[in-house]
Design an enzyme around this catalytic site. Structure first.
Site, PDB file in Angstrom:
ATOM      1  N   ASN A   8       0.873  -1.173   0.000  1.00  0.00           N
ATOM      2  CA  ASN A   8       0.000   0.000   0.000  1.00  0.00           C
ATOM      3  C   ASN A   8       0.909   1.220   0.000  1.00  0.00           C
ATOM      4  O   ASN A   8       1.525   1.528   1.016  1.00  0.00           O
ATOM      5  CB  ASN A   8      -0.895  -0.025   1.251  1.00  0.00           C
ATOM      6  CG  ASN A   8      -1.715   1.242   1.401  1.00  0.00           C
ATOM      7  OD1 ASN A   8      -1.748   2.079   0.496  1.00  0.00           O
ATOM      8  ND2 ASN A   8      -2.371   1.399   2.540  1.00  0.00           N
ATOM      9  N   LYS A  10       0.088   4.225  -0.174  1.00  0.00           N
ATOM     10  CA  LYS A  10      -0.524   5.410   0.464  1.00  0.00           C
ATOM     11  C   LYS A  10      -0.280   6.635  -0.429  1.00  0.00           C
ATOM     12  O   LYS A  10      -0.312   6.501  -1.647  1.00  0.00           O
ATOM     13  CB  LYS A  10       0.003   5.574   1.890  1.00  0.00           C
ATOM     14  CG  LYS A  10      -0.158   4.286   2.700  1.00  0.00           C
ATOM     15  CD  LYS A  10       0.069   4.446   4.175  1.00  0.00           C
ATOM     16  CE  LYS A  10      -0.156   3.106   4.869  1.00  0.00           C
ATOM     17  NZ  LYS A  10      -0.056   3.192   6.327  1.00  0.00           N
ATOM     18  N   HIS A  91      -9.431   1.198   4.818  1.00  0.00           N
ATOM     19  CA  HIS A  91      -8.167   1.400   5.543  1.00  0.00           C
ATOM     20  C   HIS A  91      -8.428   2.346   6.727  1.00  0.00           C
ATOM     21  O   HIS A  91      -9.212   3.289   6.616  1.00  0.00           O
ATOM     22  CB  HIS A  91      -7.096   1.974   4.616  1.00  0.00           C
ATOM     23  CG  HIS A  91      -5.738   1.917   5.235  1.00  0.00           C
ATOM     24  ND1 HIS A  91      -5.325   2.819   6.181  1.00  0.00           N
ATOM     25  CD2 HIS A  91      -4.729   1.024   5.084  1.00  0.00           C
ATOM     26  CE1 HIS A  91      -4.099   2.484   6.579  1.00  0.00           C
ATOM     27  NE2 HIS A  91      -3.719   1.403   5.928  1.00  0.00           N
ATOM     28  N   GLU A  93      -6.816   4.710   7.890  1.00  0.00           N
ATOM     29  CA  GLU A  93      -6.566   6.130   7.636  1.00  0.00           C
ATOM     30  C   GLU A  93      -7.772   6.784   6.969  1.00  0.00           C
ATOM     31  O   GLU A  93      -8.073   7.957   7.216  1.00  0.00           O
ATOM     32  CB  GLU A  93      -5.290   6.279   6.787  1.00  0.00           C
ATOM     33  CG  GLU A  93      -4.057   5.962   7.625  1.00  0.00           C
ATOM     34  CD  GLU A  93      -2.866   5.408   6.860  1.00  0.00           C
ATOM     35  OE1 GLU A  93      -2.823   5.521   5.624  1.00  0.00           O
ATOM     36  OE2 GLU A  93      -1.975   4.835   7.522  1.00  0.00           O
ATOM     37  N   GLU A 162      -5.279  -4.927  10.510  1.00  0.00           N
ATOM     38  CA  GLU A 162      -4.252  -3.907  10.725  1.00  0.00           C
ATOM     39  C   GLU A 162      -4.532  -3.159  12.030  1.00  0.00           C
ATOM     40  O   GLU A 162      -5.325  -2.197  12.036  1.00  0.00           O
ATOM     41  CB  GLU A 162      -4.247  -2.900   9.572  1.00  0.00           C
ATOM     42  CG  GLU A 162      -3.918  -3.495   8.215  1.00  0.00           C
ATOM     43  CD  GLU A 162      -3.329  -2.457   7.266  1.00  0.00           C
ATOM     44  OE1 GLU A 162      -2.249  -2.720   6.726  1.00  0.00           O
ATOM     45  OE2 GLU A 162      -3.924  -1.383   7.088  1.00  0.00           O
ATOM     46  N   GLY A 168       2.924   1.971  10.894  1.00  0.00           N
ATOM     47  CA  GLY A 168       3.965   2.992  10.808  1.00  0.00           C
ATOM     48  C   GLY A 168       4.673   3.286  12.120  1.00  0.00           C
ATOM     49  O   GLY A 168       5.363   4.294  12.244  1.00  0.00           O
ATOM     50  N   SER A 207       3.589  -2.404  10.281  1.00  0.00           N
ATOM     51  CA  SER A 207       5.030  -2.516  10.529  1.00  0.00           C
ATOM     52  C   SER A 207       5.630  -3.853  10.094  1.00  0.00           C
ATOM     53  O   SER A 207       6.555  -4.359  10.739  1.00  0.00           O
ATOM     54  CB  SER A 207       5.344  -2.233  12.003  1.00  0.00           C
ATOM     55  OG  SER A 207       4.992  -0.897  12.337  1.00  0.00           O
TER      56      SER A 207
HETATM   57  P1  13P Z   1       3.235   0.177   7.574  1.00  0.00           P
HETATM   58  O1  13P Z   1       3.671  -1.132   6.942  1.00  0.00           O
HETATM   59  O2  13P Z   1       3.982   1.357   7.062  1.00  0.00           O
HETATM   60  O3  13P Z   1       3.175   0.077   9.061  1.00  0.00           O
HETATM   61  O4  13P Z   1       1.709   0.429   7.068  1.00  0.00           O
HETATM   62  C1  13P Z   1       0.791  -0.589   7.193  1.00  0.00           C
HETATM   63  C2  13P Z   1      -0.433  -0.199   6.443  1.00  0.00           C
HETATM   64  O5  13P Z   1      -1.176   0.675   6.846  1.00  0.00           O
HETATM   65  C3  13P Z   1      -0.694  -0.900   5.173  1.00  0.00           C
HETATM   66  O6  13P Z   1      -1.975  -0.635   4.710  1.00  0.00           O
END
Ligand code: 13P
Length: 253
Positions: A8, A10, A91, A93, A162, A168, A207
């Site tokens: 992803n 982002k 997601h 976010e 997740e 992150g 992560s």
């Molecule tokens: P990270 O791997 O950067 O922690 O992000 C995970 C994520 O949100 C994937 O959709």
């Protein structure tokens, strides 16, 4: 079933980064027992598809309506038209910053699957919920309210667990916590969909790196990963794909 390792990106990725898409697509071919995909910003999808023909490029969100007065949004048919094969929905976010509800996520998943787009549907708890000891019941309730009515079409559905506090941050749940959550998700999928619920892949996200991927993939009911930061560069991402391949066929030399 093949493990699914999806990146992803982002809100990362410019034309100059298409070389990483190409490198990831080419190096992924060594691991045919792993389904590898990259979910890139919508504006990059068509170029990513041209750059890496045959490789699975996806979106990070989709609107639930087929068309209409929805300024700034992109429909499932538009994504398919651009060459996307899959999309992420729900997601954390987007749930947080775009205020997407479980009902929105359910509608998006149904619209995407109906249009023939594969779907990675995300669920996960906050740190507050984890610390309160209600993570499993919270995530299962979120899943229940976000799932489409059926998974019996051409396109596949996968669930990404997740935990928000692991995204992150470099923090990862224990194997026992991941295993407990994935087992609860599996049980609910089978309850909802019957035997087809066994075939829905449940991937872990938060992560994931080359250094912890093998351990996470070894947990029961972990069918792959959704990877953020470590999916931006082939050098970071391909070792994660390689770790997923260990339980499958040997890599092609
Ligand atoms: P990270 O791997 O950067 O922690 O992000 C995970 C994520 O949100 C994937 O959709």
């Amino acid at each position: 079933m093949n493990k699914l390792v999806a990146g992803n990106w982002k809100m990362h990725g410019l034309s100059a980064d298409l070389s990483e898409v190409r490198a990831i697509a080419e190096q992924s071919r060594r691991y045919p027992a792993v389904d590898v995909a990259l979910c890139v910003p919508a504006i990059l999808i068509e170029r990513a598809v041209r750059t890496a023909p045959g490789f699975a490029i996806g979106a990070q969100d989709v609107h639930q309506a087929p068309s209409g007065a929805h300024t700034g949004s992109v429909s499932a048919q538009m994504l398919r038209d651009a060459g996307a094969r899959l999309t992420i929905v729900g997601h954390s976010e987007r749930r947080e910053f775009q205020r997407e509800s479980d009902a929105d996520v359910k509608a998006k998943a149904a619209a995407a699957l109906g249009a023939g787009l594969d779907v990675i549907l995300c669920v996960g708890e906050s740190l507050k919920v984890r610390e309160s000891g209600r993570a499993v019941e919270t995530v299962v309730a979120q899943l229940d309210a976000s799932l489409p009515v059926t998974v019996e079409g051409e396109a596949w559905l996968a669930i990404a667990y997740e935990p928000i506090w692991a995204i992150g941050t470099g923090k990862v749940p224990t194997n026992a916590e991941i295993g407990e959550m994935h087992a609860a998700i599996r049980a609910r999928l089978v309850e909802r969909f019957g035997p087809p619920g066994q075939a829905v892949r449940i991937v872990y996200g938060g992560s994931v790196k080359a250094s912890n991927a093998a351990e996470i993939f070894g947990v029961a009911d972990v069918d792959g990963a959704l990877v953020g930061g470590a999916s931006l560069k082939a050098a970071d991402f391909i070792p994660i794909v390689a770790a997923a391949a260990v339980e499958g066929d040997a890599p092609i030399a």
